[in-house]
Design a protein around this motif. Sequence first.
Motif, PDB file in Angstrom:
ATOM      1  N   ILE A 165      11.840   2.387  10.797  1.00 58.45           N
ATOM      2  CA  ILE A 165      12.875   1.400  10.467  1.00 58.45           C
ATOM      3  C   ILE A 165      12.260   0.202   9.749  1.00 58.45           C
ATOM      4  O   ILE A 165      12.829  -0.335   8.794  1.00 58.45           O
ATOM      5  N   ALA A 166      11.073  -0.220  10.226  1.00 61.15           N
ATOM      6  CA  ALA A 166      10.445  -1.405   9.638  1.00 61.15           C
ATOM      7  C   ALA A 166      10.093  -1.194   8.168  1.00 61.15           C
ATOM      8  O   ALA A 166      10.066  -2.151   7.385  1.00 61.15           O
ATOM      9  N   LEU A 167       9.829   0.038   7.761  1.00 63.65           N
ATOM     10  CA  LEU A 167       9.428   0.318   6.378  1.00 63.65           C
ATOM     11  C   LEU A 167      10.541   0.990   5.583  1.00 63.65           C
ATOM     12  O   LEU A 167      10.284   1.743   4.646  1.00 63.65           O
ATOM     13  N   ARG A 168      11.774   0.731   5.965  1.00 67.53           N
ATOM     14  CA  ARG A 168      12.895   1.395   5.291  1.00 67.53           C
ATOM     15  C   ARG A 168      12.997   0.985   3.826  1.00 67.53           C
ATOM     16  O   ARG A 168      13.520   1.725   3.005  1.00 67.53           O
ATOM     17  N   ARG A 169      12.461  -0.213   3.460  1.00 67.17           N
ATOM     18  CA  ARG A 169      12.549  -0.633   2.055  1.00 67.17           C
ATOM     19  C   ARG A 169      11.692   0.254   1.152  1.00 67.17           C
ATOM     20  O   ARG A 169      12.021   0.493   0.000  1.00 67.17           O
ATOM     21  N   VAL A 170      10.585   0.749   1.677  1.00 67.30           N
ATOM     22  CA  VAL A 170       9.714   1.612   0.893  1.00 67.30           C
ATOM     23  C   VAL A 170      10.363   2.967   0.665  1.00 67.30           C
ATOM     24  O   VAL A 170      10.070   3.648  -0.305  1.00 67.30           O
ATOM     25  N   GLN A 171      11.279   3.363   1.558  1.00 63.47           N
ATOM     26  CA  GLN A 171      11.922   4.655   1.410  1.00 63.47           C
ATOM     27  C   GLN A 171      12.939   4.650   0.263  1.00 63.47           C
ATOM     28  O   GLN A 171      13.293   5.694  -0.258  1.00 63.47           O
ATOM     29  N   ILE A 172      13.416   3.480  -0.132  1.00 62.87           N
ATOM     30  CA  ILE A 172      14.448   3.418  -1.169  1.00 62.87           C
ATOM     31  C   ILE A 172      13.858   3.691  -2.541  1.00 62.87           C
ATOM     32  O   ILE A 172      14.361   4.487  -3.324  1.00 62.87           O
ATOM     33  N   ARG A 194       0.827  -1.203   0.000  1.00 62.13           N
ATOM     34  CA  ARG A 194       0.000   0.000   0.000  1.00 62.13           C
ATOM     35  C   ARG A 194       0.863   1.256   0.000  1.00 62.13           C
ATOM     36  O   ARG A 194       0.620   2.211  -0.744  1.00 62.13           O
ATOM     37  N   PHE A 195       1.913   1.234   0.827  1.00 63.42           N
ATOM     38  CA  PHE A 195       2.791   2.406   0.870  1.00 63.42           C
ATOM     39  C   PHE A 195       3.583   2.559  -0.437  1.00 63.42           C
ATOM     40  O   PHE A 195       3.840   3.679  -0.896  1.00 63.42           O
ATOM     41  N   ALA A 196       3.978   1.439  -1.027  1.00 64.42           N
ATOM     42  CA  ALA A 196       4.676   1.525  -2.311  1.00 64.42           C
ATOM     43  C   ALA A 196       3.753   2.097  -3.386  1.00 64.42           C
ATOM     44  O   ALA A 196       4.190   2.876  -4.256  1.00 64.42           O
ATOM     45  N   THR A 234       5.774  11.393  -1.239  1.00 64.03           N
ATOM     46  CA  THR A 234       7.204  11.493  -0.934  1.00 64.03           C
ATOM     47  C   THR A 234       7.559  10.539   0.201  1.00 64.03           C
ATOM     48  O   THR A 234       6.681  10.096   0.962  1.00 64.03           O
ATOM     49  N   PRO A 235       8.842  10.197   0.333  1.00 61.92           N
ATOM     50  CA  PRO A 235       9.250   9.347   1.465  1.00 61.92           C
ATOM     51  C   PRO A 235       8.847   9.932   2.809  1.00 61.92           C
ATOM     52  O   PRO A 235       8.474   9.190   3.726  1.00 61.92           O
ATOM     53  N   ARG A 236       8.909  11.253   2.947  1.00 66.66           N
ATOM     54  CA  ARG A 236       8.533  11.888   4.210  1.00 66.66           C
ATOM     55  C   ARG A 236       7.053  11.663   4.506  1.00 66.66           C
ATOM     56  O   ARG A 236       6.671  11.371   5.642  1.00 66.66           O
ATOM     57  N   GLN A 237       6.207  11.796   3.482  1.00 69.80           N
ATOM     58  CA  GLN A 237       4.781  11.601   3.694  1.00 69.80           C
ATOM     59  C   GLN A 237       4.455  10.154   4.075  1.00 69.80           C
ATOM     60  O   GLN A 237       3.619   9.905   4.945  1.00 69.80           O
ATOM     61  N   VAL A 238       5.118   9.209   3.418  1.00 69.95           N
ATOM     62  CA  VAL A 238       4.908   7.802   3.771  1.00 69.95           C
ATOM     63  C   VAL A 238       5.364   7.544   5.201  1.00 69.95           C
ATOM     64  O   VAL A 238       4.720   6.801   5.961  1.00 69.95           O
ATOM     65  N   SER A 239       6.465   8.159   5.608  1.00 64.65           N
ATOM     66  CA  SER A 239       6.960   7.990   6.979  1.00 64.65           C
ATOM     67  C   SER A 239       5.951   8.524   7.983  1.00 64.65           C
ATOM     68  O   SER A 239       5.708   7.914   9.030  1.00 64.65           O
ATOM     69  N   VAL A 240       5.343   9.669   7.662  1.00 66.88           N
ATOM     70  CA  VAL A 240       4.352  10.251   8.568  1.00 66.88           C
ATOM     71  C   VAL A 240       3.151   9.323   8.710  1.00 66.88           C
ATOM     72  O   VAL A 240       2.650   9.080   9.816  1.00 66.88           O
ATOM     73  N   ILE A 241       2.667   8.785   7.593  1.00 65.96           N
ATOM     74  CA  ILE A 241       1.499   7.894   7.647  1.00 65.96           C
ATOM     75  C   ILE A 241       1.805   6.644   8.464  1.00 65.96           C
ATOM     76  O   ILE A 241       1.012   6.218   9.318  1.00 65.96           O
TER      77      ILE A 241
END
Length: 762
Positions: free
Chosen positions: A327-334, A244-246, A254-261
Motif C-alpha cells: 500500500i505504501a508504494l502504490r504510487r510506483v505501481q501506477i 529506486r523502485f521507479a 513489472t509492478p509485480r516484481q517491484v511489489s515482491v522486492i
Amino acid sequence: MIRLGLRLTAGGGREAAARLAIIASAVALGVGLLLSTLAAVNAVGSQNDRNAWLNSGANTQGSVGSTASPQTSASATAAGSTVDSLWWQLGADSFDGKVLGRIDVAATGPNSPVPPGIPHLPGPGEYYASPALGALLKTTPAAQLADRYPGHLIGTIGKAALPGPDSLVIVIGHRPDELAGRPDAHKLTSIASVSPADCGDCAVGTNNSGMDLILSVVAAALIFPVLILIATATRLAATRREQRFAAMRLVGATPRQVSVISAVESTVATAIGVVVGFGLFFLLRPELAKINFTQTLFFQSDLSLSVSNVLLVALGVPVAAAVSARIALRRVQISPLGVTRRVTPSPPRVYRVIPLVGGLLELGYFIGRRPATSDGQTLAFLPGILLVLGGIVVAGPWLTMVGGRLMARHTNRPAQLVAGRRLSDDPKGGFRAVSGLVLALCITSCAVGVITAEVAENGVPAGSVAVRNTLVGDYHEYDDQGQPIDLVAAPPQSVLAALGAIPGVRGVLVNHADPDRGRGPGYGGGLASCAQLATMPVFGSCPAGAQTAEVNSTFLVIGVEGPRGPAWPTTWPAAANSAEQLQNQPVQEIEVATDGSAAAVERASTVLANAYPAERPPYTIGEDRARRSQQLDGYKQLSDVVIGISFPIAGCSLAVSVAGSLSDRKRPFSLLRLTGVQLGVLRRVVLLESAVPLFVVAAVAIGTGFLAAALFLKAQLDYPLWAPGGEYYLIVAGGMAAALVVITATLPLLRRITGPEVARND
C-alpha cells in the motif's frame, strides 16, 4: 526477485541497516505487548479453573453437584455405594492485610468428596495448608496465626487447588456435629468444577468475560501507538526507496516484481521483529506474573500461549507488514514516472471525521441499552473505542490541513508561510509525525476520565490512622424486616481481659444490639458502654454522666457512608440502659483499637476468632477499605501501564518521523540555503510543521478522549464525568514539552544535511 530483494535489504549500507533495526524493534515491541495480553487472558481462564472448587455449594447454574471429584468417583465405584455427603463452610480470614481462604470440612462417611490438591480429607484436629500459608505458620508466632486453627498441619495443598503462588488457603477437618450448627455450613455431594466465569453466584474467582473487555481495551490502547511506530519506521527514506523502485520500472521491472522486492524488505524486518518479540515476551513473563490483575499473582505457567495465539502472531504480523508495504508504494505501481512527476495530492476532505463521529455515536447508542452480559458489553463498547482511536488517525490530516491554512493566512513571516503552505500541501505527512503522541493523549484522557469517575463514585476514604488500625469483629445479620438476627452472646470477661492484656491494644468496645431499632434511620443502631467508648475516643464520646450510649455501627465501621457521606457525630445520644443491662444483650460487633502493629492486630484477631469460631473472622478497617479499593487499584495500575508505555512509543515515533522527514527533504532545504534562507528560518519551519498539527489535533484528541469516557461511563455505569486532578494536567504538559524537546533535538541535523554538496545534481 526474492533473492534480489534480500540483497538490497542486506547490502543497502548503514541507512538500510538502521531502517531494518528500527522496523524490527517496533515490530518486536508490538509483538511482545500483544503476546503478553493474550497470555494474560489465558492466565485468567487457567486461574478461574483452579478457583472452581472453592465455590462448591454456590449457584453454578445447575452444575454443582453434577461432577464428583476423581477420588470420590473411584471410592464409590470400588465400594459399590453412593457418595457420602460432606459438610462444607467457606470463609475468609486475613493476615497482615492478605486474604486467607478458610474451608472447614467434615466427612459423613468414607465416600465423602475430596477437594483437589489434597490426597484425602483431613480428620478432626487436622488441616492442610497452601505452601505460602505453611511458610507463614512456621515463621509467625502461634499466638498471631496458628492458634486460630484447631489441630496440626498434615500436608500441603497442591497447585491444582491454588489460584496463585501467593494464595493463602487452609482446609480444616472437623466432626460433623461441629459444623452442623453453623449457619453458613451446608452439605455437598460433589466438588464444583464450573469456572467462576460461568457461575451464577460464585464467591471466589474472576468473571473473565469482564476481564476480557478490560484487557481488550488495554491491548487496543497499546497496539495503536505501536502500529503507528511500525508504519513510521517503514517510511524511513521513503523518497529514496520510491525513486529506486521507479528506476527499476523504467528499466523494465513489472509492478509485480517491484511489489515482491518491497514486500521482501518489509517481511525480513518484520520476521526479525517477530522472533525478537517472542523473546521479549518470555523476558517480560516473570514480571507480568507479578502484576496483580485478579487479587492474586499468576503462576508463570499460566501465562502461556495457545497454538492459535502463536500462529496468529507469527503468521499474521508478517503478512500485515507485506500488505502495508504494498500500500505504501502504490504510487510506483501506477507509472514508472510516478515518483519523479510529482503533483500536489488532493486535499483531505471533511468526510474524514465520519469514523470519529461514528465511534462516539456508537458509544452513545448504548446509553440506557447496556447489554446484560460481559461478552455483549465487549461487543458493544470495544468497536466504538476502536473507531474513536482509528477516527483520530483518519481525521488527523484534515485537522492538520485546517491548522496549516489558518497559520499561512494570518502571517507574513517566512517560517510560518513555508510551514503553513507545506502543511496545506501535505497534511498527511505533517500529521504522521505527531500521530503517535496525539493518540497517546487521547488514550490518556479517556483512561483518566474513567478512573477519576470510578474513584469519585466508589472510592473508599482512607480515614485516620486510628480508624484504619481498628480491628472489627462483625457478627450481626438482619432479616427482611431489618431486625437483627443470629447475633452472638456477649464475650465473657476472660475474652475482654485477654484482649486488654495484648501489648498494643488501646481499647475494646462491645457494640450490643438494640432489638428496638431496625433499619431506616436507626439502621445499624446499637448500644455501647460509655466506659469502653472512653478508651476509643476516635469513635466519639458519651454525654456527661451517661453510662451507655446509642451508637450507629455503620458509622463506626465505615466512618462515612460514601466519598461524600457524613462523618459520625462526636457525641452519641445517651441510652436508657445501664451498663449492667448491656451484659445480657447480644453482640453485633466488637471493635478493638490497636497501635497498628502486626503483633497486636494478629493476636487480637486470634482471640476473637477463637471466642467466636463459627462466625466470620475479624478484620481491620484498613484491610476492609483496601479490599473494597482493590479493583480500583487494579484499574489504576492498568491505566498507568497504558500511559507509561504509550508516551515513550509516541516519542520514538515522533523522533523517527521528524528525522526521516529531514532526510527525505535535505535537497530542497539545501537549495533554500543556497538562495539565502538562514538556517534559523529552516529550523523554525521544521518546528512549526510538527508543533501546529500537534497542538491542533491534540486539542481535538483530548476532547474526544473525555467525551468517549463520558459516554462509556454513562452507558456502562451510569456515572457522570468528573474533572481530572492536577496529575493529569502535569502528564499532558509533560508530554507536550517532551515532544517539543524531541523535535528540537533533531534540528542540529539540518546543518549537516543541508550543505552545498547535497544540492548538486548526481
